[in-house]
Scaffold this active site. Structure first.
Site, mmCIF file in Angstrom:
data_model
loop_
_atom_site.group_PDB
_atom_site.id
_atom_site.type_symbol
_atom_site.label_atom_id
_atom_site.label_comp_id
_atom_site.label_asym_id
_atom_site.label_seq_id
_atom_site.Cartn_x
_atom_site.Cartn_y
_atom_site.Cartn_z
ATOM 1 N N ASP A 205 -8.198 55.770 -19.745
ATOM 2 C CA ASP A 205 -7.573 56.692 -20.685
ATOM 3 C C ASP A 205 -6.094 56.330 -20.891
ATOM 4 O O ASP A 205 -5.388 56.044 -19.923
ATOM 5 C CB ASP A 205 -7.675 58.114 -20.103
ATOM 6 C CG ASP A 205 -7.241 59.193 -21.067
ATOM 7 O OD1 ASP A 205 -7.896 59.343 -22.104
ATOM 8 O OD2 ASP A 205 -6.246 59.890 -20.773
ATOM 9 N N GLU A 272 -13.864 42.128 -6.624
ATOM 10 C CA GLU A 272 -14.326 42.147 -5.233
ATOM 11 C C GLU A 272 -15.755 42.682 -5.134
ATOM 12 O O GLU A 272 -16.408 42.534 -4.110
ATOM 13 C CB GLU A 272 -13.436 43.074 -4.390
ATOM 14 C CG GLU A 272 -12.065 42.516 -4.092
ATOM 15 C CD GLU A 272 -11.182 43.600 -3.477
ATOM 16 O OE1 GLU A 272 -11.717 44.563 -2.867
ATOM 17 O OE2 GLU A 272 -9.949 43.481 -3.629
HETATM 18 C C1 GLC Z 1 -7.110 60.214 -24.560
HETATM 19 C C2 GLC Z 1 -8.382 61.021 -24.607
HETATM 20 C C3 GLC Z 1 -8.070 62.361 -25.209
HETATM 21 C C4 GLC Z 1 -7.072 63.061 -24.331
HETATM 22 C C5 GLC Z 1 -5.828 62.207 -24.128
HETATM 23 C C6 GLC Z 1 -4.979 62.719 -23.001
HETATM 24 O O1 GLC Z 1 -6.623 59.913 -25.818
HETATM 25 O O2 GLC Z 1 -9.372 60.318 -25.300
HETATM 26 O O3 GLC Z 1 -9.218 63.136 -25.370
HETATM 27 O O4 GLC Z 1 -6.688 64.273 -24.911
HETATM 28 O O5 GLC Z 1 -6.149 60.887 -23.793
HETATM 29 O O6 GLC Z 1 -5.573 62.444 -21.763
#
Ligand code: GLC
Ligand code: MG
Length: 535
Positions: A205, A272
């Protein structure tokens, strides 16, 4: 041909499970891990290779789980660690890989680290894991810099003791300080925890976040109108309904060079383990070249390529996306990825105009995408032709809605319809109230209804994915045929793909139709908003 020595992810079709909205086993209105486990045979029959599951970790759910309060456990609303183990074992028995979401840019404000930071004084080691600063101006009452949250409003919140902390997203999502060695160390443990349990990879993310310019300097020229190319980029973001950072030109908070050392170290950890474990970056960078840096041979294996998702319904725009996407990853030797929808953007049939036309175009774009080299990502519900739902304001839960007053992302997150003629349409046991209300007219779109109809979107996806297994994975390069402006046409060895983006039926080149996104007309012409594969 792709060879048996190629890693599994190279040509894989991933299916994104938005866990809250997939299947609810216990009737609390939220999808959960046992619900997903029970429906894995559906995904195997659909014909995908891997499942990416959005965050199911303990979280106060201020951003639907992207606010993690404990990275190595399961939120009781979604199940238990034992349920996660059962899910992994069941998926692997069915031949499906499992990728989990990793959220390293920020924690939840309820994470033990942030709670300790709140309890500790300014200047303490507890605060040094986050980005606490004193404010500017009289009494430090102005935020330390001019950065804006992606969800709207200032990116800083002030504590009663006067210090401010940075949050590029919601106030409940404080950004970590990745220059503090405790932070990378913690995430290495998190990676190993899930790898030891058997996950096949991670979706990272906000992978372009993590590091900010060390001085936390102001973003430049926020008050000046952005230059034309930046305006265009911004419009593309907006057209896809994605969240737009304030000023794309100068980004001291994104895509800093230091971030790549993190992915190099994660690459070594993944290596790993056996079984070609992988990582895919969610990196909203400014150029194809900067995106390609995340997938250099010693970094992550894939990065989402959001260019198609930002393109309008247009043969020339699609051709340009294909050319530039292939060109971007070629120098680093990575495989491209493709995606039309996810939990952050307006569903693609709606972007393409909605209604029957939108769904037809969505199917056509999908068929064209599935013929391309590399990996494709599908978002749950697109195989049912679901459109964006206009969720009534009183039900909306996206923090972006609360911070900006824009509709936000709830419309693509409505729980899936499985069977029956009214809500919850089999999403949960009878009597379940789904966390977002489902439309009254979804009965014809349920999985059960579409299974009986050979012309349904679901049956189209199954046919297309079956044909992809047979025909794609070819080493043949993409050759674009550009003699008709409103037609996207390309060849890959024996396969020809034609997608009619224009208003009139068009002739097909020679060959036998092996899959079509919709019926041909009675003269054998390819109608508007339709695509075919020919061999
Ligand atoms: C990313 C995710 C989104 C979230 C953001 C903050 O863009 O896909 O859904 O709100 O990160 O974590
Ligand atoms: Mg549940």
């Amino acid at each position: 041909m792709s060879t048996p020595t190629d890693p599994w992810w190279k040509e894989a079709v991933f299916y994104q499970v938005y866990i809250r909205s997939f299947a609810d086993s216990d009737g609390d209105g939220l999808g959960d891990l046992p619900g997903l486990t029970s429906r894995l045979p559906y995904l195997r029959d659909l014909g995908v290779d891997a499942v990416w599951i959005t965050p199911f970790y303990p979280s106060p759910q201020h951003d639907a789980g992207y606010d993690v309060s404990d990275y190595v456990d399961v939120d009781p609303r979604f199940g238990s660690l034992a349920d996660a183990d059962t899910l992994l074992a069941t998926a692997h028995d069915l031949g499906l890989k499992v990728v989990v979401d990793l959220v390293p840019n920020h924690t939840s404000s309820e994470h033990a680290w942030f709670q300790a930071a709140l309890a500790a004084p300014p200047g303490s080691p507890e605060r040094a894991r986050y980005l606490f600063r004193t404010g500017k101006g009289r009494g430090g009452a102005t935020p330390p810099n001019n950065w804006q949250s992606v969800f709207g409003g200032p990116a800083w919140t002030r504590l009663t003791d006067g210090e401010w902390y940075l949050h590029l997203f919601d106030t409940t999502q404080p950004d970590l300080d990745w220059r503090n060695p405790e932070v990378p160390a913690m995430f290495e443990d998190v990676l190993r925890f899930w790898l030891d349990r058997g996950v096949d990879g991670f979706r990272v993310d906000v992978a372009h976040g993590l590091f900010k310019v060390k001085t936390l300097r102001d973003q430049r020229d926020l008050d000046k109108p952005p230059p034309a190319d930046e305006q265009r980029a911004k419009q593309q973001h907006e057209a896809a309904g994605s969240l737009v950072p304030q000023h794309l030109g100068d980004e001291p908070m994104w895509d800093q060079p230091e971030v790549h050392d993190v992915y190099r170290s994660w690459h070594r950890i993944l290596a790993e383990y056996d079984g070609d474990r992988m990582g895919v970056a969610e990196a909203w960078t400014q150029t194809p070249e900067s995106m390609a840096r995340y997938v250099r041979p010693d970094e992550l294996q894939q990065a989402f390529n959001f260019t198609w998702l930002q393109a309008p319904w247009s043969a020339s725009a699609f051709a340009e996306v294909i050319t530039s996407s292939l060109a971007a990853v070629a120098p680093v030797g990575a495989v491209p990825t493709w995606v039309l929808s996810n939990h952050d953007v307006i569903r693609h049939p709606t972007r393409y105009g909605g209604g029957q036309v939108g769904v037809a175009r969505g199917r056509a774009a999908t068929l064209a995408m599935l013929a391309l080299p590399g990996s494709s990502y599908l978002y749950q519900g697109e195989e049912l032709g679901l459109e964006e739902v206009d969720v009534p304001p009183e039900f909306r839960q996206d923090p972006a809605w609360f911070r900006t007053g824009k509709p936000g992302r709830d419309g693509c997150r409505v729980p899936l319809p499985w069977r029956g003629s009214r809500a919850p349409y089999g999403f949960g046991p009878a009597g379940t109230t789904p966390w977002l209300p489902q439309p009254d007219d979804w009965a014809p779109l349920t999985v059960a209804a579409q299974k009986k109809d050979p012309g349904s979107t679901l049956e189209f996806y199954r046919t297309a994915l079956r044909a992809r297994r047979r025909l794609v994975g070819l080493a043949e390069p993409v050759e674009l045929v550009t003699d008709r402006v409103t037609v996207l046409e390309f060849r890959r060895g024996p396969l020809t793909v034609v997608c009619n983006c224009g208003p009139r039926p068009v002739r097909l080149p020679a060959g036998e139709v092996v899959v079509a996104s919709g019926p041909l007309d009675d003269r054998g012409l390819l109608p508007p908003d339709t695509a075919v594969w020919l061999t």
